[in-house]
Design an enzyme around this catalytic site. Structure first.
Site, PDB file in Angstrom:
ATOM      1  N   GLU A  41       0.826  -1.205   0.000  1.00 52.88           N
ATOM      2  CA  GLU A  41       0.000   0.000   0.000  1.00 52.88           C
ATOM      3  C   GLU A  41       0.863   1.259   0.000  1.00 52.88           C
ATOM      4  O   GLU A  41       1.843   1.350   0.741  1.00 52.88           O
ATOM      5  CB  GLU A  41      -0.888  -0.030   1.248  1.00 52.88           C
ATOM      6  CG  GLU A  41      -1.742   1.202   1.474  1.00 52.88           C
ATOM      7  CD  GLU A  41      -2.508   1.130   2.794  1.00 52.88           C
ATOM      8  OE1 GLU A  41      -3.478   1.876   2.947  1.00 52.88           O
ATOM      9  OE2 GLU A  41      -2.128   0.318   3.670  1.00 52.88           O
ATOM     10  N   LYS A 113      -9.098   2.202  -2.412  1.00 52.41           N
ATOM     11  CA  LYS A 113      -9.385   1.647  -1.086  1.00 52.41           C
ATOM     12  C   LYS A 113     -10.779   2.069  -0.635  1.00 52.41           C
ATOM     13  O   LYS A 113     -11.186   3.220  -0.805  1.00 52.41           O
ATOM     14  CB  LYS A 113      -8.332   2.136  -0.094  1.00 52.41           C
ATOM     15  CG  LYS A 113      -8.379   1.494   1.289  1.00 52.41           C
ATOM     16  CD  LYS A 113      -7.161   1.942   2.107  1.00 52.41           C
ATOM     17  CE  LYS A 113      -7.094   1.283   3.467  1.00 52.41           C
ATOM     18  NZ  LYS A 113      -5.862   1.666   4.207  1.00 52.41           N
ATOM     19  N   CYS A 149      -5.312  -3.027   2.274  1.00 51.57           N
ATOM     20  CA  CYS A 149      -5.113  -3.091   3.724  1.00 51.57           C
ATOM     21  C   CYS A 149      -6.419  -3.238   4.517  1.00 51.57           C
ATOM     22  O   CYS A 149      -6.967  -4.319   4.621  1.00 51.57           O
ATOM     23  CB  CYS A 149      -4.306  -1.887   4.206  1.00 51.57           C
ATOM     24  SG  CYS A 149      -3.407  -2.202   5.752  1.00 51.57           S
ATOM     25  N   LEU A 299      24.858   5.120  29.755  1.00 47.89           N
ATOM     26  CA  LEU A 299      24.899   3.806  30.403  1.00 47.89           C
ATOM     27  C   LEU A 299      24.893   4.017  31.911  1.00 47.89           C
ATOM     28  O   LEU A 299      25.817   4.622  32.468  1.00 47.89           O
ATOM     29  CB  LEU A 299      26.155   3.035  29.995  1.00 47.89           C
ATOM     30  CG  LEU A 299      26.271   2.576  28.543  1.00 47.89           C
ATOM     31  CD1 LEU A 299      27.541   1.745  28.369  1.00 47.89           C
ATOM     32  CD2 LEU A 299      25.052   1.770  28.121  1.00 47.89           C
ATOM     33  N   ILE A 303      19.032  -1.975  33.771  1.00 48.43           N
ATOM     34  CA  ILE A 303      18.536  -2.900  32.756  1.00 48.43           C
ATOM     35  C   ILE A 303      18.067  -2.164  31.505  1.00 48.43           C
ATOM     36  O   ILE A 303      18.249  -2.641  30.377  1.00 48.43           O
ATOM     37  CB  ILE A 303      17.388  -3.768  33.333  1.00 48.43           C
ATOM     38  CG1 ILE A 303      16.982  -4.863  32.345  1.00 48.43           C
ATOM     39  CG2 ILE A 303      16.197  -2.931  33.741  1.00 48.43           C
ATOM     40  CD1 ILE A 303      18.036  -5.909  32.123  1.00 48.43           C
ATOM     41  N   SER A 305      19.061   0.830  30.072  1.00 47.97           N
ATOM     42  CA  SER A 305      20.144   1.280  29.187  1.00 47.97           C
ATOM     43  C   SER A 305      20.902   0.090  28.617  1.00 47.97           C
ATOM     44  O   SER A 305      21.396   0.141  27.484  1.00 47.97           O
ATOM     45  CB  SER A 305      21.087   2.222  29.931  1.00 47.97           C
ATOM     46  OG  SER A 305      21.737   1.587  31.010  1.00 47.97           O
ATOM     47  N   LYS A 520       4.585  15.606  29.975  1.00 50.19           N
ATOM     48  CA  LYS A 520       5.914  15.084  29.662  1.00 50.19           C
ATOM     49  C   LYS A 520       5.884  14.283  28.358  1.00 50.19           C
ATOM     50  O   LYS A 520       6.773  14.427  27.504  1.00 50.19           O
ATOM     51  CB  LYS A 520       6.421  14.187  30.792  1.00 50.19           C
ATOM     52  CG  LYS A 520       6.760  14.893  32.089  1.00 50.19           C
ATOM     53  CD  LYS A 520       7.375  13.900  33.072  1.00 50.19           C
ATOM     54  CE  LYS A 520       7.773  14.580  34.360  1.00 50.19           C
ATOM     55  NZ  LYS A 520       8.404  13.638  35.319  1.00 50.19           N
TER      56      LYS A 520
END
Length: 547
Positions: A41, A113, A149, A299, A303, A305, A520
């Site tokens: 598509e 479509k 689709c 870093l 877990i 990072s 945020k």
């Protein structure tokens, strides 16, 4: 009839580049004896081009390139190309979402479509006019029903509640179609291929028609496409499937009412494997298509990072990944050691930028302004923002894409710092709940040791104050993720969740945090989508609201 399903990786807006992919695929299909080639598509535009579709120049360039492709492949088989075409009527939306036939150097006819999705990440009603009536292509003595689709996602017997009143596949079957072709750009989420194949198998069997679908692969912005183009016999049996998360050309041989043959590529439908493959592809395509060769990330020894770094190293090669360690006075030696060990396992380069001295400068500068006020989360956020500022400086200086490392659980409840750890150009695992982060990490380690065992077993902590753990501020992640899945992905209210036995104060607190964090999320980096509902283009909550 031999049909070539051209599973390509188009880029949104790159008409020339996408055209080259189509021509290359047609040449390959021609060499393999195809009678018809079918693209995904909107393959010429790259799904989803979004408001590029509002540009008349963009649509005009697409039409010009379509004519050029027709000329270039004139000696080859006919080609159905997914493209946006103009609506000549004086009323309605200005465009159709179309499959245009190129044959013998000529352009046309066009098949449009019918069902235009306007939910989650989709907004096609914004651009396109729906088609009405059957879209039939007569080719080589076969009546092919052409659908695009969403047209195959509305079967009355498969879905408990249908979104649309019309079923284009039913219309095609009644119009005498002998096989169904579907051009798709169907975005990935975990488990969707199993659902997709169950649905398509049901329809093929229901109408006793062979059914073929060609799906886009690759990543465009937050959307990931897994490919896995497939074909089903009139009895509903899968007889051909293309590779997952890779470009492929799937050849399907059909004689309607007589036979169907093809090959089924090996695949792994384990949730962790699907997520890993999708995110690796997503990082690779996002970097490549935005013209970044290298990436960097912070870093922490945690877990999140660690998993992000492992994905990046697999996607771009370890030589193109920089891990930045920014220890403070609260960073444990264990976390520093874990980061070093992770980098050694992955083979990535590291850089260490201690921030304790910078923290002291901030404390000195703010001493008078903060006089008489007790330390609180403000000081913790300053640490995160120092790190975010350093990472952005490196990103600017090196011309590298900064990857954010927060997970979906944190993003949901705002356990992240705006202009701090949220800094970056791509949120790699922000659609992975925390417990899934652990599952995918352990799955990755089964291939080869990448993430240190101590990273997998120690209590998660932001290490922004002494002896801090995430559970000082949040419910246990096992509980938090269950509540968030019900609320975010299933849209359940507090009352509905509480009725299932969850603690009422905990539920109301979590949902309040989700509401408060909306501002945020509006400022977050694009989130690679791997669940049925991610924070991104499909999440449209107001910031200002009263519940």
């Amino acid at each position: 009839m031999r049909i070539a399903l051209l599973q390509i990786n188009p880029t949104a807006g790159d008409i020339i580049g996408n055209s080259a992919l189509i021509v290359r695929g047609v040449r390959q299909a021609q060499a393999l004896g195809a009678d018809l080639v079918v693209t995904p598509e909107l393959a010429l535009m790259g799904y989803l081009p979004r408001d590029l579709l509002m540009s008349r120049g963009f649509i005009h360039r697409g039409a010009q390139e379509l004519t050029r492709i027709a000329t270039e492949v004139a000696g080859g088989p006919p080609v159905l190309v997914g493209v946006a075409t103009l609506n000549p009527a004086e009323m309605g939306r200005p465009l159709f979402n179309s499959a245009v036939l190129l044959r013998d150097g000529a352009v046309g006819p066009a098949f449009h479509k019918t069902l235009l999705p306007t939910y989650d990440v989709f907004d096609e009603d914004r651009y396109f006019e729906p088609a009405h009536g059957p879209q039939i292509l007569d080719l080589n003595g076969c009546r092919l029903g052409i659908s695009i689709c969403e047209d195959v996602w509305n079967d009355r017997d498969f879905w408990k509640r249908r979104r649309y009143h019309e079923d284009p596949v039913e219309v095609l079957a009644k119009a005498g179609a002998q096989a169904i072709l579907n051009l798709s750009a169907s975005p990935f989420y975990v488990g969707k291929q199993t659902l997709r194949e169950d649905m398509l198998s049901h329809m093929a069997q229901k109408y006793a028609l062979p059914l073929m679908i060609v799906n886009q692969m690759g990543g465009n912005d937050d959307l990931l496409f897994d490919g896995r183009s497939a074909a089903f016999t009139a009895e509903g049996k899968l007889f051909a499937r293309a590779k997952g998360f890779e470009e492929d050309l799937l050849l399907v041989d059909i004689v309607p009412g007589v036979s169907a043959s093809g090959t089924i590529a090996a695949d792994d439908f384990e949730a962790e494997a699907e997520i890993w493959n999708a995110l690796v592809m997503g990082v690779r395509d996002y970097a490549r298509k935005t013209r970044f060769r290298k990436v960097l990330l912070g870093l922490s020894g945690g877990i999140d990072s660690a998993l992000t770094a492992a994905i990046a190293a697999d996607a771009l090669g370890p030589e193109n990944v920089l891990g930045v360690m920014m220890p403070s006075r609260y960073s444990s030696q264990g976390s520093i050691d874990d980061s070093v060990e992770l980098a050694r396992h992955l083979g990535i380069e590291t850089l260490t930028l201690p921030i304790s001295t910078i923290m002291e400068t901030y404390e000195c500068s703010l001493a008078d302004a903060f006089r008489g006020l007790p330390p609180d989360v403000t000081e913790e956020n300053i640490q995160s923002r120092i790190r975010g500022n350093l990472l952005m400086a490196l990103s600017n200086k090196y011309g590298s894409l900064l990857l954010t490392t927060g997970n979906k659980s944190e993003m949901s409840v705002g356990y992240c710092t705006l202009y701090g750890d949220m800094n970056g150009g791509l949120a790699v695992i922000a659609d992975l709940p925390k417990m899934m982060v652990y599952r995918v990490s352990r799955w990755r380690n089964r291939r080869s040791l990448a993430i240190p065992e101590s990273t997998l077993t120690k209590p998660p902590s932001a290490e922004l104050r002494p002896d801090q753990t995430d559970q000082d501020s949040l419910p246990p992640y096992e509980l938090l993720d269950q509540i968030l899945e019900l609320h975010v992905e299933q849209s359940q209210s507090a009352e509905e969740i509480i009725a299932q036995g969850f603690d009422e104060p905990t539920v109301r607190r979590v949902l309040r945090l989700v509401r408060m964090a909306e501002f945020k999320r509006k400022q977050a980096a694009p989130v690679l989508k791997v669940t049925s509902r991610a924070f991104g283009t499909g999440w449209r909550m107001p910031i200002v609201r009263q519940d």
